[in-house]
Design a protein around this motif. Structure first.
Motif, PDB file in Angstrom:
ATOM      1  N   SER A 112      64.570   7.251  47.482  1.00 39.80           N
ATOM      2  CA  SER A 112      63.757   8.601  47.075  1.00 39.80           C
ATOM      3  C   SER A 112      62.913   8.332  45.917  1.00 39.80           C
ATOM      4  CB  SER A 112      64.978   9.383  46.814  1.00 39.80           C
ATOM      5  OG  SER A 112      65.662   9.994  47.907  1.00 39.80           O
ATOM      6  N   PHE A 113      62.813   7.173  45.346  1.00 37.02           N
ATOM      7  CA  PHE A 113      61.920   6.989  44.236  1.00 37.02           C
ATOM      8  C   PHE A 113      60.546   7.342  44.413  1.00 37.02           C
ATOM      9  CE2 PHE A 113      65.383   4.640  42.507  1.00 37.02           C
ATOM     10  CZ  PHE A 113      65.247   4.381  41.103  1.00 37.02           C
ATOM     11  N   ALA A 114      59.965   8.356  43.734  1.00 37.87           N
ATOM     12  CA  ALA A 114      58.402   8.806  43.986  1.00 37.87           C
ATOM     13  C   ALA A 114      57.927   8.752  42.756  1.00 37.87           C
ATOM     14  CB  ALA A 114      58.910  10.203  44.954  1.00 37.87           C
ATOM     15  N   GLU A 115      56.252   8.706  43.136  1.00 37.75           N
ATOM     16  CA  GLU A 115      55.424   8.907  41.854  1.00 37.75           C
ATOM     17  C   GLU A 115      55.384  10.659  41.598  1.00 37.75           C
ATOM     18  OE1 GLU A 115      51.704   6.302  42.177  1.00 37.75           O
ATOM     19  OE2 GLU A 115      52.259   6.487  44.060  1.00 37.75           O
ATOM     20  N   TRP A 116      54.940  10.804  40.269  1.00 35.92           N
ATOM     21  CA  TRP A 116      54.817  12.146  39.926  1.00 35.92           C
ATOM     22  C   TRP A 116      53.340  12.282  39.760  1.00 35.92           C
ATOM     23  CZ3 TRP A 116      58.716  15.699  38.996  1.00 35.92           C
ATOM     24  CH2 TRP A 116      58.558  16.738  38.197  1.00 35.92           C
ATOM     25  N   LYS A 117      52.847  13.185  40.747  1.00 32.14           N
ATOM     26  CA  LYS A 117      51.291  13.229  40.830  1.00 32.14           C
ATOM     27  C   LYS A 117      50.655  14.280  40.203  1.00 32.14           C
ATOM     28  CE  LYS A 117      51.361  10.496  44.971  1.00 32.14           C
ATOM     29  NZ  LYS A 117      50.973  10.052  46.402  1.00 32.14           N
ATOM     30  N   ASP A 118      50.994  14.742  39.158  1.00 34.44           N
ATOM     31  CA  ASP A 118      50.599  16.093  38.824  1.00 34.44           C
ATOM     32  C   ASP A 118      50.996  16.410  37.333  1.00 34.44           C
ATOM     33  OD1 ASP A 118      49.776  18.891  38.394  1.00 34.44           O
ATOM     34  OD2 ASP A 118      49.147  18.838  40.395  1.00 34.44           O
ATOM     35  N   THR A 119      50.275  16.928  36.287  1.00 33.23           N
ATOM     36  CA  THR A 119      50.506  16.958  34.916  1.00 33.23           C
ATOM     37  C   THR A 119      50.808  18.620  34.607  1.00 33.23           C
ATOM     38  OG1 THR A 119      47.971  17.123  34.360  1.00 33.23           O
ATOM     39  CG2 THR A 119      49.000  14.975  34.210  1.00 33.23           C
ATOM     40  N   SER A 120      50.794  19.234  35.491  1.00 28.67           N
ATOM     41  CA  SER A 120      51.146  20.627  35.427  1.00 28.67           C
ATOM     42  C   SER A 120      52.258  20.847  34.714  1.00 28.67           C
ATOM     43  CB  SER A 120      51.118  21.284  36.765  1.00 28.67           C
ATOM     44  OG  SER A 120      49.805  21.224  37.393  1.00 28.67           O
ATOM     45  N   PRO A 121      52.378  21.912  33.735  1.00 28.12           N
ATOM     46  CA  PRO A 121      51.325  22.926  33.797  1.00 28.12           C
ATOM     47  C   PRO A 121      50.200  22.685  32.660  1.00 28.12           C
ATOM     48  CG  PRO A 121      53.279  23.582  32.460  1.00 28.12           C
ATOM     49  CD  PRO A 121      53.579  22.336  33.206  1.00 28.12           C
ATOM     50  N   VAL A 122      50.280  21.360  32.233  1.00 29.16           N
ATOM     51  CA  VAL A 122      49.291  20.929  31.301  1.00 29.16           C
ATOM     52  C   VAL A 122      48.072  20.546  32.331  1.00 29.16           C
ATOM     53  CG1 VAL A 122      48.513  19.263  29.607  1.00 29.16           C
ATOM     54  CG2 VAL A 122      50.806  20.461  29.582  1.00 29.16           C
ATOM     55  N   SER A 123      46.814  20.557  32.129  1.00 28.93           N
ATOM     56  CA  SER A 123      45.767  20.091  32.932  1.00 28.93           C
ATOM     57  C   SER A 123      45.600  18.749  32.622  1.00 28.93           C
ATOM     58  CB  SER A 123      44.363  20.917  32.673  1.00 28.93           C
ATOM     59  OG  SER A 123      43.792  20.528  31.503  1.00 28.93           O
ATOM     60  N   ASN A 124      45.041  17.954  33.925  1.00 25.23           N
ATOM     61  CA  ASN A 124      44.571  16.445  33.665  1.00 25.23           C
ATOM     62  C   ASN A 124      43.571  16.262  32.372  1.00 25.23           C
ATOM     63  OD1 ASN A 124      46.067  16.155  35.715  1.00 25.23           O
ATOM     64  ND2 ASN A 124      44.574  15.078  36.920  1.00 25.23           N
ATOM     65  N   ALA A 125      42.496  17.367  32.455  1.00 20.69           N
ATOM     66  CA  ALA A 125      41.585  17.240  31.222  1.00 20.69           C
ATOM     67  C   ALA A 125      42.153  17.365  29.988  1.00 20.69           C
ATOM     68  CB  ALA A 125      40.538  18.260  31.484  1.00 20.69           C
ATOM     69  N   ASP A 126      43.171  17.965  29.803  1.00 19.35           N
ATOM     70  CA  ASP A 126      43.968  18.125  28.262  1.00 19.35           C
ATOM     71  C   ASP A 126      44.527  16.855  28.132  1.00 19.35           C
ATOM     72  OD1 ASP A 126      43.050  20.342  27.767  1.00 19.35           O
ATOM     73  OD2 ASP A 126      44.706  21.464  28.500  1.00 19.35           O
ATOM     74  N   VAL A 127      45.414  16.252  29.251  1.00 22.62           N
ATOM     75  CA  VAL A 127      45.930  15.034  29.017  1.00 22.62           C
ATOM     76  C   VAL A 127      44.850  13.739  28.651  1.00 22.62           C
ATOM     77  CG1 VAL A 127      47.525  13.148  29.956  1.00 22.62           C
ATOM     78  CG2 VAL A 127      47.897  15.594  30.501  1.00 22.62           C
ATOM     79  N   LEU A 128      43.887  13.601  29.307  1.00 23.95           N
ATOM     80  CA  LEU A 128      42.861  12.667  29.094  1.00 23.95           C
ATOM     81  C   LEU A 128      42.308  12.786  27.594  1.00 23.95           C
ATOM     82  CD1 LEU A 128      41.102  12.798  32.424  1.00 23.95           C
ATOM     83  CD2 LEU A 128      42.247  10.975  31.583  1.00 23.95           C
ATOM     84  N   LYS A 129      42.217  14.032  27.199  1.00 24.24           N
ATOM     85  CA  LYS A 129      41.886  14.199  25.735  1.00 24.24           C
ATOM     86  C   LYS A 129      42.788  13.509  24.735  1.00 24.24           C
ATOM     87  CE  LYS A 129      38.892  18.409  26.447  1.00 24.24           C
ATOM     88  NZ  LYS A 129      38.746  19.810  26.086  1.00 24.24           N
TER      89      LYS A 129
END
Length: 934
Positions: free
Chosen positions: A181-198
């Motif tokens: 059951s090991f799996a990737e986490w494919k979303d940064t919600s509730p923070v947006s990808n754009a904010d994470v990149l900044k």
């Protein structure tokens, strides 16, 4: 930890007041080892951490008073009061030895080690496999041939998550998972990808798998949220299982909470409540758990914790499943067992509970309300119709005295209906053997007339309506809105809403809150792929040529299109599909398939019959087919069993099959078959064993158990269930791997049925649908409609949708990134391939190439059949060839060929026809088809 306890537990004036002895008591109570294994210890610790520790005050004016001590400040506004620490190469002594282990990274919250991370070099052949193995080694969970202790399990008493990463891929799971059951986490919600990149200082770039997981899962606020609100405990085959939300569940819950907080009530808008919506998460991806996580989350939010939550379903079996899941959330569910024992109807109990104020969790099936059912009226109309004249004697369907041509004639005489106005057409020849009669048509409709009582007008009520696409409109919607006029409506569906008549569902509930489609679910490993195979029953009805001639002559006055409709409709009617000989041959074929392909791996099957009578007949003939197969195995000469593989290949296919099945002869001998159908007062007494509610529940429970378990009470030989409608929705049995379909279905019903086999389970790479009813066209149409709806849903929560405006730029960027690997090292062209292959001899470059090529191929696969993808296909083939080149020493062939497979709903992949295993049943050459991942 001591400092955190003192800091977080202040008095009403904001002063620290706990004495050292009380703090020591709290720590001893928190860390006590009260379990019989690592998982049980971890569960008990986690529960104490979530709720706080009850201890008596040791000193001071409040000495003796029992208080609750918290070790973590969970609230968002108090986040900074916690201490977050990451330690590299954290050294832990192996108990009883002078040796130690050093996990790569350990994350501490207020002194508690809650996350263990293992980092591997991307240059390894299988870095993720190595990381998972190392984590199992540390937690002492590897299956070893010796009993020697090898790990540091004490570190994992407090564990919330384990993570394995090699930067280009990062996967997380929970304690107790051995790798499935090991799996990737494919979303940064509730923070947006754009904010994470900044935050990372690279606006306009992309996030690696590791960056995505850290930002989405290990951000301090998200990590504490996961521990508190998104962790539950369950049992699987008697084994304790820890479950933490996947990214789509976390995202959906936060999106729902945001909608509840920002939407407007009916009184604010003057018309429509905008706080609700629809959560579409594909069947098998954990929709019920998402509902449980939502309830847990609501109870921790001051502005939402007072809401009454009403869970609405339209199936008894579905309600049982939802109740079991909601219990994992730790909620007190009403009606309670004690309330249900009261000498009043269940609907009266539910109505009383709904009238009450307060944050209950209530289960109800409103459309079964007998008070509403009584308020009906029946409309009748007299119409002329042609019917067949009754013969003096008539044989049974399928018997020698009743031919198929007679059957078709009887079933289709009503096609000659009079035109509108009720007068027969005088120019049409009256079919032979028919007569004109008057028929009474009846229509029963509800009669509300405003008499439905408003049970509760509070705006702090949330309706969680499961399978909202199915029956949450019309009469039921009218009653529900009259009873709870100001409630928030949140619909959950695992089946897409795509028929024209179903668009009302979105009108009732509002927009999509979150979408997690079939494609994303399969790619993420949340569900397994489904393999479709169409089977033919040609040859099972005698003299088909003569019957076809009789049919064409009988309906010579009809157009070709009309005759085709008659064939399609009446050729699959119950009277034909209930024919004993037809069921006998299909049952034999099912048993041969099941015994050869499914039973050896320990999985189970479900048969869908056209009627309850057919279901009972299937049981009879499946039992007979099992006995015949066992007899054939008994008659198999012993010398055949001793043949070497090369010699066995020279034997007839039937002999090869029997030798293969013989290995599981005892399991086949013990195999049990049951029927699960609804009851009717006219049923034969012999059907009671299949229709009795207690017996049905027992069969459902036993079917979910494995064939093999050390505890006899936790295993069952019941391997095949035969149904008509029951258990085709809301029935979650991961042990089920094959669905034998002998009933016409379409749209929602078909999609719900086939997803019974898509649940994940160890050793189950895929599910199977074996079709005897000819639903291939309906299935293709349904999947095409699903794909269209996924495209229309769009957006970051689209769950693998392929909106061209978004997909094409992603594909172009992915292509540029993989090509840049070669260009940046002086390889200007992919041809000839030698310079590229030589470049990939460098392990670091090779690892980067693998991950970027994977991304490119997935992006290409998403729009593979669209014309815009054509310019990338040539490079994709060359890159896949380079990746598969022996000189690169990269094991990438499988993912390359898989990622390049087209995903169009029309992309059927034919394989070799399956030949008949016995002379008595020779199906038409069949196509084996992978269900499209869209």
């Amino acid at each position: 930890m001591k400092a955190a306890i003192r800091r977080l537990n202040k008095d009403d004036l904001g002063n620290e007041w706990l004495d050292d002895l009380t703090i020591d008591r709290a720590i001893r109570e928190l860390l006590k080892t009260d379990g019989r294994g690592l998982l049980e210890l971890n569960r008990n610790f986690t529960q104490r951490l979530q709720t706080g520790i009850r201890v008596p005050v040791a000193e001071g004016p409040r000495a003796g008073e029992e208080i609750t001590v918290h070790v973590i400040a969970w609230e968002k506004e108090r986040l900074k009061e916690n201490d977050f620490l990451a330690i590299n190469q954290f050294q832990v002594l192996i108990k009883g030895t002078p040796h130690n282990k050093r996990p790569d990274v350990v994350l501490f919250v207020n002194g508690l080690p809650v996350v263990v991370i293992e980092c591997k070099s991307p240059a390894l052949t299988n870095p993720m496999e190595a990381a998972v193995d190392q984590l199992l080694h540390y937690s002492n969970q590897r299956e070893l041939d010796h009993a020697e202790r090898e790990g540091i399990p004490e570190l994992f008493h407090f564990n919330a998550l384990v993570v394995g990463t090699h930067f280009y891929q990062a996967c997380a799971s929970t304690l107790g998972d051995t790798g499935e059951s090991f799996a990737e986490w494919k979303d940064t919600s509730p923070v947006s990808n754009a904010d994470v990149l900044k935050e990372l200082g690279k606006p306009g770039g992309t996030l690696s798998s590791q960056e995505m997981l850290v930002a989405g899962m290990l951000r301090p606020a998200h990590l504490l949220d996961l521990v508190r609100n998104f962790t539950v405990w369950d049992t699987d085959e008697g084994r304790l299982v820890k479950k933490v939300a996947r990214y789509q569940q976390f995202r959906a819950v936060h999106a729902t909470v945001r909608q509840l907080e920002t939407g407007k009530t009916k009184s604010e808008t003057g018309d429509t409540d905008t706080r609700g919506g629809v959560v579409w998460h594909t069947q098998g991806s954990g929709k019920s758990l998402t509902m449980a996580f939502l309830v847990k989350k609501l109870r921790t939010l001051p502005e939402l914790r007072a809401f009454k939550v009403v869970v609405v379903s339209d199936r008894t079996s579905l309600e049982r499943q939802l109740r079991g899941t909601m219990q994992l959330a730790g909620e007190n569910i009403r009606p309670t067992k004690e309330e249900l024992k009261q000498n009043v109807s269940q609907i009266e109990i539910v109505q009383r509970i709904l009238r009450e104020q307060g944050p209950d969790l209530v289960f109800c099936m409103m459309q079964k309300n007998p008070d509403v059912d009584l308020e009906k009226e029946t409309i009748t109309a007299e119409v002329p119709a042609y019917v067949r004249k009754e013969a003096e004697s008539e044989g049974e369907v399928g018997s020698p005295g009743f031919s198929r041509s007679e059957l078709i004639e009887r079933r289709t005489t009503d096609v000659a209906e009079p035109p509108k106005g009720g007068t027969p057409n005088p120019t049409r020849e009256i079919p032979a053997g028919t007569q004109l009669v008057t028929r009474t048509l009846k229509l029963t409709i509800p009669k509300f007339e405003g008499k439905v009582e408003a049970l509760n007008k509070d705006e702090r009520i949330i309706l969680l309506i499961d399978e909202c696409h199915r029956s949450q409109a019309g009469d039921f919607h009218g009653y529900m809105m009259a009873a709870l006029p100001n409630a928030v409506k949140i619909g959950f569906t695992g089946t897409p809403i795509f028929r024209e008549s179903d668009k009302n569902t979105l009108g009732i509930f509002g927009r999509f809150i979150d979408v997690y489609g079939m494609t994303a679910s399969w790619q993420d490993g949340a569900t397994v792929e489904i393999l479709y195979e169409g089977r033919s029953a040609d040859g099972l009805v005698d003299q088909t040529t003569r019957l076809d001639e009789a049919f064409n002559n009988r309906f010579r006055h009809y157009t070709d299109a009309e005759r085709a409709i008659i064939r399609q409709r009446y050729g699959n009617e119950p009277d034909i599909l209930e024919a004993p000989r037809l069921i006998e041959q299909k049952a034999r074929d099912m048993m041969l398939h099941y015994a050869g392909d499914i039973l050896p791996n320990g999985f189970k099957a479900q048969v869908v019959a056209v009627s309850r009578k057919a279901a009972v007949r299937y049981h009879e003939w499946l039992v007979k087919a099992k006995a015949d197969l066992l007899a054939a195995l008994t008659a198999l000469p012993p010398e055949k069993l001793a043949l070497m593989p090369d010699d066995l290949e020279k034997e007839p296919e039937w002999t090869q099959y029997l030798v293969r099945v013989h290995k599981n002869r005892q399991r086949l001998q013990d195999l049990e078959i049951a029927v699960v159908i609804s009851s009717d007062h006219k049923d034969p007494l012999s059907w009671k064993q299949w229709t009795d509610e207690i017996e049905r529940e027992k069969h459902e429970r036993l079917f979910k158990l494995p064939f093999v378990h050390d505890d006899q009470s936790k295993r069952s030989p019941l391997g095949i269930l035969v149904v008509k409608n029951m258990l085709l929705t809301g029935f979650d049995a991961p042990v089920e791997q094959v669905l034998y379909l002998d009933r016409q279905m379409a749209d929602h019903e078909l999609l719900q049925a086939i997803t019974r086999v898509n649940r994940r389970k160890a050793g189950k790479p895929r599910g199977y649908v074996v079709d005897y009813a000819g639903v291939a066209d309906a299935l293709a149409a349904a999947i095409k409609a699903v794909r269209k709806l996924e495209d229309e849903a769009g957006g970051p929560s689209g769950g693998g949708t392929t909106d061209l405006d978004e997909a094409l730029p992603r594909l172009r960027e992915a292509h540029q990134r993989v090509m840049q690997i070669f260009k940046s090292h002086g390889v200007a062209s992919l041809l000839p391939i030698d310079p590229a292959v030589q470049l990939l001899a460098d392990a670091k470059i090779r690892a980067e190439f693998i991950m970027k090529l994977r991304t490119f191929l997935i992006c290409l696969g998403a729009i593979f059949t669209r014309p815009e993808a054509a310019e990338f296909k040539r490079d994709a083939k060359i890159l896949a060839f380079i990746a598969a080149s022996p000189r690169t020493s990269i094991r990438t062939h499988n993912f390359c060929s898989s990622a390049l497979r087209p995903r169009s709903s029309n992309s059927w992949t034919p394989t070799s026809p399956r030949r008949a295993l016995t002379p008595s049943f020779r199906p038409r050459p069949s196509w084996t088809r992978n269900l499209p991942r869209r």
